[in-house]
Design a protein around this motif. Sequence first.
Motif, PDB file in Angstrom:
ATOM      1  N   PRO A  29     -12.714   2.277  14.914  1.00 13.33           N
ATOM      2  CA  PRO A  29     -12.591   3.598  13.543  1.00 13.33           C
ATOM      3  C   PRO A  29     -11.053   4.501  13.444  1.00 13.33           C
ATOM      4  O   PRO A  29     -10.926   4.770  14.959  1.00 13.33           O
ATOM      5  CB  PRO A  29     -13.398   4.322  13.624  1.00 13.33           C
ATOM      6  CG  PRO A  29     -14.726   3.616  14.168  1.00 13.33           C
ATOM      7  CD  PRO A  29     -14.064   2.912  15.560  1.00 13.33           C
ATOM      8  N   LYS A  30     -10.591   4.733  13.131  1.00 12.89           N
ATOM      9  CA  LYS A  30      -9.123   5.384  12.745  1.00 12.89           C
ATOM     10  C   LYS A  30      -8.545   5.741  11.275  1.00 12.89           C
ATOM     11  O   LYS A  30      -8.901   5.206  10.913  1.00 12.89           O
ATOM     12  CB  LYS A  30      -8.224   4.502  13.814  1.00 12.89           C
ATOM     13  CG  LYS A  30      -7.757   3.358  13.211  1.00 12.89           C
ATOM     14  CD  LYS A  30      -6.787   1.870  14.203  1.00 12.89           C
ATOM     15  CE  LYS A  30      -6.055   0.704  13.605  1.00 12.89           C
ATOM     16  NZ  LYS A  30      -6.921   0.166  14.189  1.00 12.89           N
ATOM     17  N   VAL A  53      -2.714   6.476   2.430  1.00 13.87           N
ATOM     18  CA  VAL A  53      -3.531   6.924   4.235  1.00 13.87           C
ATOM     19  C   VAL A  53      -4.535   6.001   3.993  1.00 13.87           C
ATOM     20  O   VAL A  53      -5.606   5.745   3.021  1.00 13.87           O
ATOM     21  CB  VAL A  53      -4.586   8.048   3.399  1.00 13.87           C
ATOM     22  CG1 VAL A  53      -5.026   8.655   4.645  1.00 13.87           C
ATOM     23  CG2 VAL A  53      -2.621   9.435   3.214  1.00 13.87           C
ATOM     24  N   MET A  54      -4.817   6.062   5.363  1.00 11.56           N
ATOM     25  CA  MET A  54      -5.985   4.427   5.369  1.00 11.56           C
ATOM     26  C   MET A  54      -6.504   5.211   6.267  1.00 11.56           C
ATOM     27  O   MET A  54      -6.898   5.969   6.905  1.00 11.56           O
ATOM     28  CB  MET A  54      -5.618   3.309   5.952  1.00 11.56           C
ATOM     29  CG  MET A  54      -4.373   1.953   4.835  1.00 11.56           C
ATOM     30  SD  MET A  54      -4.092   1.147   5.324  1.00 11.56           S
ATOM     31  CE  MET A  54      -3.809   0.342   4.489  1.00 11.56           C
ATOM     32  N   SER A  55      -8.286   4.785   6.094  1.00  9.34           N
ATOM     33  CA  SER A  55      -9.463   5.032   6.880  1.00  9.34           C
ATOM     34  C   SER A  55     -10.367   3.677   7.206  1.00  9.34           C
ATOM     35  O   SER A  55     -11.234   3.151   6.383  1.00  9.34           O
ATOM     36  CB  SER A  55     -11.046   6.060   6.386  1.00  9.34           C
ATOM     37  OG  SER A  55     -11.574   6.026   7.416  1.00  9.34           O
ATOM     38  N   CYS A  62     -10.544  -1.201   5.765  1.00 14.05           N
ATOM     39  CA  CYS A  62     -10.674   0.144   5.856  1.00 14.05           C
ATOM     40  C   CYS A  62     -10.638   0.128   4.061  1.00 14.05           C
ATOM     41  O   CYS A  62     -10.479  -0.618   3.721  1.00 14.05           O
ATOM     42  CB  CYS A  62      -9.249  -0.044   5.604  1.00 14.05           C
ATOM     43  SG  CYS A  62      -7.756  -0.332   5.272  1.00 14.05           S
ATOM     44  N   VAL A  63     -10.217   0.526   4.065  1.00 13.14           N
ATOM     45  CA  VAL A  63     -10.089   2.076   1.878  1.00 13.14           C
ATOM     46  C   VAL A  63      -8.899   2.847   2.253  1.00 13.14           C
ATOM     47  O   VAL A  63      -8.494   2.806   3.276  1.00 13.14           O
ATOM     48  CB  VAL A  63     -11.506   3.466   1.902  1.00 13.14           C
ATOM     49  CG1 VAL A  63     -13.036   1.943   1.822  1.00 13.14           C
ATOM     50  CG2 VAL A  63     -11.620   3.966   2.889  1.00 13.14           C
ATOM     51  N   GLY A  87      -7.719   1.098  -3.191  1.00 11.53           N
ATOM     52  CA  GLY A  87      -8.089   0.022  -2.143  1.00 11.53           C
ATOM     53  C   GLY A  87      -8.913   0.216  -1.446  1.00 11.53           C
ATOM     54  O   GLY A  87      -9.346   0.807  -1.144  1.00 11.53           O
ATOM     55  N   ASP A  88      -8.923  -1.182  -0.644  1.00  5.93           N
ATOM     56  CA  ASP A  88      -9.646  -1.921   0.865  1.00  5.93           C
ATOM     57  C   ASP A  88      -9.419  -2.611   0.820  1.00  5.93           C
ATOM     58  O   ASP A  88      -8.148  -3.327   0.502  1.00  5.93           O
ATOM     59  CB  ASP A  88     -11.384  -1.738   0.935  1.00  5.93           C
ATOM     60  CG  ASP A  88     -12.066  -3.104  -0.653  1.00  5.93           C
ATOM     61  OD1 ASP A  88     -10.926  -3.660  -1.002  1.00  5.93           O
ATOM     62  OD2 ASP A  88     -12.956  -3.051  -1.169  1.00  5.93           O
ATOM     63  N   PHE A  89      -9.136  -3.215   1.923  1.00  5.99           N
ATOM     64  CA  PHE A  89      -9.429  -4.170   3.171  1.00  5.99           C
ATOM     65  C   PHE A  89     -10.596  -5.638   4.000  1.00  5.99           C
ATOM     66  O   PHE A  89     -10.719  -4.272   5.040  1.00  5.99           O
ATOM     67  CB  PHE A  89      -8.502  -4.135   4.001  1.00  5.99           C
ATOM     68  CG  PHE A  89      -7.537  -5.246   5.159  1.00  5.99           C
ATOM     69  CD1 PHE A  89      -6.777  -6.705   4.122  1.00  5.99           C
ATOM     70  CD2 PHE A  89      -8.275  -5.115   6.008  1.00  5.99           C
ATOM     71  CE1 PHE A  89      -6.767  -7.608   4.836  1.00  5.99           C
ATOM     72  CE2 PHE A  89      -7.487  -6.470   6.682  1.00  5.99           C
ATOM     73  CZ  PHE A  89      -7.185  -8.138   6.447  1.00  5.99           C
ATOM     74  N   HIS A  90     -10.616  -5.884   3.216  1.00  2.00           N
ATOM     75  CA  HIS A  90     -11.981  -7.283   3.899  1.00  2.00           C
ATOM     76  C   HIS A  90     -12.036  -8.151   3.713  1.00  2.00           C
ATOM     77  O   HIS A  90     -10.574  -8.926   2.579  1.00  2.00           O
ATOM     78  CB  HIS A  90     -13.241  -6.497   3.099  1.00  2.00           C
ATOM     79  CG  HIS A  90     -13.527  -4.731   2.538  1.00  2.00           C
ATOM     80  ND1 HIS A  90     -14.489  -4.338   3.919  1.00  2.00           N
ATOM     81  CD2 HIS A  90     -13.513  -4.136   2.775  1.00  2.00           C
ATOM     82  CE1 HIS A  90     -14.620  -2.914   3.755  1.00  2.00           C
ATOM     83  NE2 HIS A  90     -14.271  -2.721   2.460  1.00  2.00           N
TER      84      HIS A  90
END
Length: 133
Positions: A29-30, A53-55, A62-63, A87-90
Motif C-alpha cells: 500500500p502507498k 494522485v494515486m492510492s 489503485c484508485v 479512475g482505477d487500475f485493476h
Amino acid sequence: MSTAHANAEMKSWDEHTWDGKRYDEVTGPKQTVGGMTTAYTGDLDATGDLRFVMSYSDDDSCVTTGYEVVTGTLNGREGSFVLHHTGDFHDGVASSTFTVTSATGDLAGLTGTGRITWPQGEPGRFELDHDLR
C-alpha cells in the motif's frame, strides 16, 4: 450530443511516493503523485498533460483522481479543455471516467463526459460524449 473517439499514446510518465521514491521502488500500500503526457489521434488530435494522485491497496491495483489539460483540435475546432478524471487500475487495465470542467478558444462552451480504457502495453481508447455551444 456527439461522441468523439481517439486513440491515446503515452509519451511520458512520472510517478513518485510522497517522500520522493519512484512508485515501483515501494511495495504494498502507498500513495503517489505524478504526471503523464498523452498524444491523442482521431476525432481528437491533441496533447494531454495530466497531473494525478494515486492510492494503491497493493502493487497491482489503485484508485486515482486528477486533472488533464488537453490542447489541440476536437472535430476540427482548435482550443484547449480541462478534464477531471476519476479512475482505477485493476487486472492490468487502467480506466477512467472524466468530466469537462472548462474550455478555451474555439472549444469555449464545450461540455461533456467520457471515458478512457487503457490495457497495459496497448494504446488507450478515448471517448467523449459532448456538446459544443
